[in-house]
Design a protein around this motif. Sequence first.
Motif, PDB file in Angstrom:
ATOM      1  N   LEU A  33       0.859  -1.180   0.000  1.00  0.00           N
ATOM      2  CA  LEU A  33       0.000   0.000   0.000  1.00  0.00           C
ATOM      3  C   LEU A  33       0.895   1.231   0.000  1.00  0.00           C
ATOM      4  O   LEU A  33       1.454   1.615   1.026  1.00  0.00           O
ATOM      5  CB  LEU A  33      -0.922  -0.018   1.221  1.00  0.00           C
ATOM      6  CG  LEU A  33      -1.810  -1.264   1.350  1.00  0.00           C
ATOM      7  CD1 LEU A  33      -2.637  -1.187   2.634  1.00  0.00           C
ATOM      8  CD2 LEU A  33      -2.724  -1.406   0.134  1.00  0.00           C
ATOM      9  N   THR A  34       1.040   1.829  -1.159  1.00  0.00           N
ATOM     10  CA  THR A  34       2.053   2.876  -1.341  1.00  0.00           C
ATOM     11  C   THR A  34       1.476   4.275  -1.463  1.00  0.00           C
ATOM     12  O   THR A  34       2.237   5.249  -1.459  1.00  0.00           O
ATOM     13  CB  THR A  34       2.881   2.581  -2.608  1.00  0.00           C
ATOM     14  OG1 THR A  34       1.995   2.520  -3.738  1.00  0.00           O
ATOM     15  CG2 THR A  34       3.619   1.254  -2.480  1.00  0.00           C
ATOM     16  N   TYR A  35       0.160   4.387  -1.571  1.00  0.00           N
ATOM     17  CA  TYR A  35      -0.431   5.722  -1.796  1.00  0.00           C
ATOM     18  C   TYR A  35      -1.540   5.970  -0.776  1.00  0.00           C
ATOM     19  O   TYR A  35      -2.443   5.133  -0.595  1.00  0.00           O
ATOM     20  CB  TYR A  35      -1.005   5.829  -3.202  1.00  0.00           C
ATOM     21  CG  TYR A  35      -1.604   7.184  -3.509  1.00  0.00           C
ATOM     22  CD1 TYR A  35      -0.802   8.256  -3.874  1.00  0.00           C
ATOM     23  CD2 TYR A  35      -2.980   7.391  -3.395  1.00  0.00           C
ATOM     24  CE1 TYR A  35      -1.346   9.510  -4.129  1.00  0.00           C
ATOM     25  CE2 TYR A  35      -3.542   8.638  -3.657  1.00  0.00           C
ATOM     26  CZ  TYR A  35      -2.713   9.687  -4.026  1.00  0.00           C
ATOM     27  OH  TYR A  35      -3.262  10.929  -4.274  1.00  0.00           O
ATOM     28  N   ALA A  36      -1.485   7.111  -0.126  1.00  0.00           N
ATOM     29  CA  ALA A  36      -2.515   7.495   0.836  1.00  0.00           C
ATOM     30  C   ALA A  36      -3.541   8.384   0.140  1.00  0.00           C
ATOM     31  O   ALA A  36      -3.205   9.491  -0.299  1.00  0.00           O
ATOM     32  CB  ALA A  36      -1.889   8.225   2.019  1.00  0.00           C
ATOM     33  N   TYR A  37      -4.766   7.869   0.038  1.00  0.00           N
ATOM     34  CA  TYR A  37      -5.839   8.676  -0.557  1.00  0.00           C
ATOM     35  C   TYR A  37      -6.653   9.314   0.563  1.00  0.00           C
ATOM     36  O   TYR A  37      -7.093   8.638   1.494  1.00  0.00           O
ATOM     37  CB  TYR A  37      -6.751   7.817  -1.421  1.00  0.00           C
ATOM     38  CG  TYR A  37      -7.959   8.592  -1.926  1.00  0.00           C
ATOM     39  CD1 TYR A  37      -7.831   9.475  -2.992  1.00  0.00           C
ATOM     40  CD2 TYR A  37      -9.201   8.466  -1.308  1.00  0.00           C
ATOM     41  CE1 TYR A  37      -8.927  10.217  -3.433  1.00  0.00           C
ATOM     42  CE2 TYR A  37     -10.300   9.196  -1.743  1.00  0.00           C
ATOM     43  CZ  TYR A  37     -10.154  10.072  -2.805  1.00  0.00           C
ATOM     44  OH  TYR A  37     -11.226  10.809  -3.235  1.00  0.00           O
ATOM     45  N   GLU A  38      -6.860  10.609   0.472  1.00  0.00           N
ATOM     46  CA  GLU A  38      -7.666  11.333   1.437  1.00  0.00           C
ATOM     47  C   GLU A  38      -8.861  11.942   0.726  1.00  0.00           C
ATOM     48  O   GLU A  38      -8.710  12.666  -0.257  1.00  0.00           O
ATOM     49  CB  GLU A  38      -6.837  12.414   2.126  1.00  0.00           C
ATOM     50  CG  GLU A  38      -5.671  11.850   2.943  1.00  0.00           C
ATOM     51  CD  GLU A  38      -5.000  12.904   3.810  1.00  0.00           C
ATOM     52  OE1 GLU A  38      -5.688  13.880   4.178  1.00  0.00           O
ATOM     53  OE2 GLU A  38      -3.808  12.741   4.107  1.00  0.00           O
ATOM     54  N   SER A  39     -10.031  11.627   1.227  1.00  0.00           N
ATOM     55  CA  SER A  39     -11.262  12.111   0.613  1.00  0.00           C
ATOM     56  C   SER A  39     -11.612  13.490   1.151  1.00  0.00           C
ATOM     57  O   SER A  39     -11.896  13.655   2.345  1.00  0.00           O
ATOM     58  CB  SER A  39     -12.411  11.142   0.883  1.00  0.00           C
ATOM     59  OG  SER A  39     -13.636  11.688   0.426  1.00  0.00           O
ATOM     60  N   ALA A  40     -11.591  14.471   0.256  1.00  0.00           N
ATOM     61  CA  ALA A  40     -11.945  15.835   0.653  1.00  0.00           C
ATOM     62  C   ALA A  40     -13.426  15.927   1.012  1.00  0.00           C
ATOM     63  O   ALA A  40     -13.817  16.713   1.877  1.00  0.00           O
ATOM     64  CB  ALA A  40     -11.616  16.807  -0.473  1.00  0.00           C
ATOM     65  N   LYS A  41     -14.244  15.113   0.373  1.00  0.00           N
ATOM     66  CA  LYS A  41     -15.690  15.194   0.579  1.00  0.00           C
ATOM     67  C   LYS A  41     -16.144  14.455   1.825  1.00  0.00           C
ATOM     68  O   LYS A  41     -16.996  14.946   2.570  1.00  0.00           O
ATOM     69  CB  LYS A  41     -16.421  14.642  -0.650  1.00  0.00           C
ATOM     70  CG  LYS A  41     -17.936  14.770  -0.549  1.00  0.00           C
ATOM     71  CD  LYS A  41     -18.622  14.397  -1.849  1.00  0.00           C
ATOM     72  CE  LYS A  41     -20.136  14.615  -1.754  1.00  0.00           C
ATOM     73  NZ  LYS A  41     -20.827  14.304  -3.019  1.00  0.00           N
ATOM     74  N   TYR A  42     -15.574  13.275   2.076  1.00  0.00           N
ATOM     75  CA  TYR A  42     -16.076  12.434   3.168  1.00  0.00           C
ATOM     76  C   TYR A  42     -15.119  12.346   4.358  1.00  0.00           C
ATOM     77  O   TYR A  42     -15.488  11.796   5.396  1.00  0.00           O
ATOM     78  CB  TYR A  42     -16.387  11.038   2.641  1.00  0.00           C
ATOM     79  CG  TYR A  42     -17.492  11.040   1.612  1.00  0.00           C
ATOM     80  CD1 TYR A  42     -18.813  11.244   1.988  1.00  0.00           C
ATOM     81  CD2 TYR A  42     -17.218  10.866   0.257  1.00  0.00           C
ATOM     82  CE1 TYR A  42     -19.833  11.262   1.042  1.00  0.00           C
ATOM     83  CE2 TYR A  42     -18.227  10.877  -0.694  1.00  0.00           C
ATOM     84  CZ  TYR A  42     -19.533  11.085  -0.291  1.00  0.00           C
ATOM     85  OH  TYR A  42     -20.540  11.112  -1.224  1.00  0.00           O
TER      86      TYR A  42
END
Length: 216
Positions: free
Chosen positions: A48-57
């Motif tokens: 798991l190499t990428y951290a996704y952050e949801s701006a909406k949720y």
Amino acid sequence: MNHYKKLAAALSISVFLYSGSYAAAAEAPANAAAPAQAAAETIAPDALTYAYESAKYGYRIMCPQKPVGVIPASALYENREGEILVFDNEEYNIKYAWVVLVNAFSDETVPNLNTIKPEEAVNLLKRIQNSNGYEGIMLINLSDTNKAIFAMTAKEVDIDEDGDGVIDATAKADNQMAVLFFRGTNGQRYGLELIDNPMLRAKSVATLMAGARSMK
């Protein structure tokens, strides 16, 4: 069903909340193979190499790569809240993606999985499977302190067209999906679904599990 059993064994999601007798009890109504209690093989998830952050949720989840696209969950699922993190596609055909659902269930529908009694868990799994047509379903330890419901959609679903209790037809799906339901550390009620075409891979399921454990 054989494919589901292989996935369950390969994942090594092996520890149920309760004793072995409870695992057997949960298996019977759900028609699912118990996870490998002493897994002979372990499928390592992709890194798991990428951290996704949801701006909406407001959630954060570690992913195997940066999504090539993010679309609203409502694009595929009517009246569902969340996002679809697409990792691989061919034009409009999604090959590999995670569906991240928020407010995925109500507190009334799914009680606290960390404190649920064994007999209540068995009835809950049976009810969820019967209402959704899952091929297999089980209660798992997502982490040392948090539990989740893991299920896999069925390849074939029997249809009673007139409600007389007699099967009139069998619908066949093009593929299967792995799904998770759990509560996050923030109290949010999450659902994660794996789209993996043309065939659901054990390694992809293991990677989804690892991503779920990283959610904040």
